[in-house]
Design an enzyme around this catalytic site. Structure first.
Site, PDB file in Angstrom:
ATOM      1  N   ASN A  95       0.802  -1.219   0.000  1.00 23.41           N
ATOM      2  CA  ASN A  95       0.000   0.000   0.000  1.00 23.41           C
ATOM      3  C   ASN A  95       0.837   1.271   0.000  1.00 23.41           C
ATOM      4  OD1 ASN A  95      -2.456   1.759   0.742  1.00 23.41           O
ATOM      5  ND2 ASN A  95      -1.090   2.051   2.496  1.00 23.41           N
ATOM      6  N   SER A 147      -3.885   2.656  -8.435  1.00 21.42           N
ATOM      7  CA  SER A 147      -4.695   3.882  -8.430  1.00 21.42           C
ATOM      8  C   SER A 147      -5.468   3.958  -9.735  1.00 21.42           C
ATOM      9  CB  SER A 147      -3.799   5.119  -8.295  1.00 21.42           C
ATOM     10  OG  SER A 147      -4.535   6.306  -8.533  1.00 21.42           O
ATOM     11  N   TYR A 160       3.557  10.008 -11.247  1.00 19.18           N
ATOM     12  CA  TYR A 160       2.707   9.207 -10.361  1.00 19.18           C
ATOM     13  C   TYR A 160       1.871   8.225 -11.181  1.00 19.18           C
ATOM     14  CZ  TYR A 160      -1.077   8.046  -7.112  1.00 19.18           C
ATOM     15  OH  TYR A 160      -1.990   7.384  -6.340  1.00 19.18           O
ATOM     16  N   ALA A 162       2.422   7.098 -14.139  1.00 20.85           N
ATOM     17  CA  ALA A 162       3.295   6.087 -14.743  1.00 20.85           C
ATOM     18  C   ALA A 162       3.655   5.000 -13.739  1.00 20.85           C
ATOM     19  CB  ALA A 162       4.562   6.757 -15.278  1.00 20.85           C
ATOM     20  N   SER A 163       3.932   5.402 -12.500  1.00 15.91           N
ATOM     21  CA  SER A 163       4.287   4.411 -11.484  1.00 15.91           C
ATOM     22  C   SER A 163       3.126   3.472 -11.199  1.00 15.91           C
ATOM     23  CB  SER A 163       4.739   5.112 -10.190  1.00 15.91           C
ATOM     24  OG  SER A 163       3.653   5.715  -9.505  1.00 15.91           O
ATOM     25  N   LYS A 164       1.915   4.021 -11.156  1.00 13.87           N
ATOM     26  CA  LYS A 164       0.749   3.193 -10.848  1.00 13.87           C
ATOM     27  C   LYS A 164       0.341   2.317 -12.033  1.00 13.87           C
ATOM     28  CE  LYS A 164       0.140   4.423  -6.570  1.00 13.87           C
ATOM     29  NZ  LYS A 164       0.291   3.433  -5.482  1.00 13.87           N
TER      30      LYS A 164
END
Length: 264
Positions: A95, A147, A160, A162-164
């Site tokens: 998380n 997300s 952000y 891209a990371s998710k």
């Protein structure tokens, strides 16, 4: 169905990262209420201590781990120590995550590295460390909190998003890899939730566009068909369902908990 499992999180050892606040704290409280044994991970020792006190009112075993999940060596040593203490981790819920609102042309290398390190690197290597022990036991469940930003353009938070999105790719690849060992891997994609992160988004958007943080949040959540932000508890219930034996035939999936802002 005969033999269908009922409440089956009781007694399981569940590791939750980013457990001191927001969705992580809701996950901890909810899992504790179902009788799970908890390993709570966060960098904030004081907030983690408060989370432990709350959860011990609901369940009998809570172990706090103060750890930086971006430090791979520390992460691996910590997982080995937890396994030595508990003998197993049945469920891992990745998380921990950070968000930054910043226009594309203003994102610096340090911004990129920080967001990707927490949201992706830490998740990958913690899953690897815990997953090795799950393979040995021939069972386990890994849940990634991604997300809804993974599914939409995010011009003010491209790094952000891209990371998710990468987390969803990892979910599918890991599910394929772990399947033969009896380990399931799934993801949950929350929409806007009533958390400190949402308040920070409101402040950041207000500073960029003017007006109040409250109005910025209202504009941000305006397209949601259910016309409200979500509650962390709602994400927790979805994630813990995927972690449970009721979801024994579900792997490689990403469940939206977003009030309908993204539909099938």
């Amino acid at each position: 169905m005969e033999g269908w499992p009922l409440d089956n999180l009781g007694g399981k050892f569940i590791m939750i990262t980013g457990a001191a606040r927001g969705i992580g704290l809701a996950l901890a409280r909810t899992a504790a209420g179902k009788g799970a044994n908890l390993i709570l991970v966060d960098r904030d020792e004081a907030a983690l201590g408060e989370a432990k006190r709350e959860c011990l009112k609901l369940t009998g075993y809570v172990k706090n781990v103060v750890m930086d999940i971006t430090n791979v060596q520390e992460l691996r040593e910590t997982v080995d120590q937890v396994i030595a203490d508990t003998e197993r981790i049945d469920v891992l819920i990745n998380n921990a995550g950070i968000m930054q609102t910043k226009p594309f042309l203003e994102v610096e290398e340090d911004d990129w590295d920080r967001v990707l390190s927490v949201n992706l690197k830490g998740l990958f290597f913690l899953s690897q460390a815990v997953g090795k022990h799950m393979i040995t036991r021939g069972q386990g469940s890994i849940i990634h909190i991604s997300s809804i930003a993974a599914r939409f353009p995010r011009p003010l938070a491209m790094h952000y998003g891209a990371s998710k999105a990468a987390v969803l790719s990892l979910t599918k690849s890991m599910a394929d890899f772990f399947g033969e060992y009896g380990v399931r891997v799934n993801a949950v994609c929350p929409g806007p939730m009533e958390t400190e992160m949402l308040q920070a988004i409101g402040r950041d958007r207000a500073s960029l566009f003017g007006g109040s943080a409250e109005k910025a949040i209202l504009d941000y959540v305006g397209p949601i068909p259910l016309q409200r932000v979500g509650q962390p508890q709602e994400v927790a219930e979805a994630a813990l369902f995927l972690a449970s034996d009721q979801a024994a035939y579900i792997t490689g999936q990403a469940l939206n908990v977003c009030g309908g802002v993204q539909m099938m």
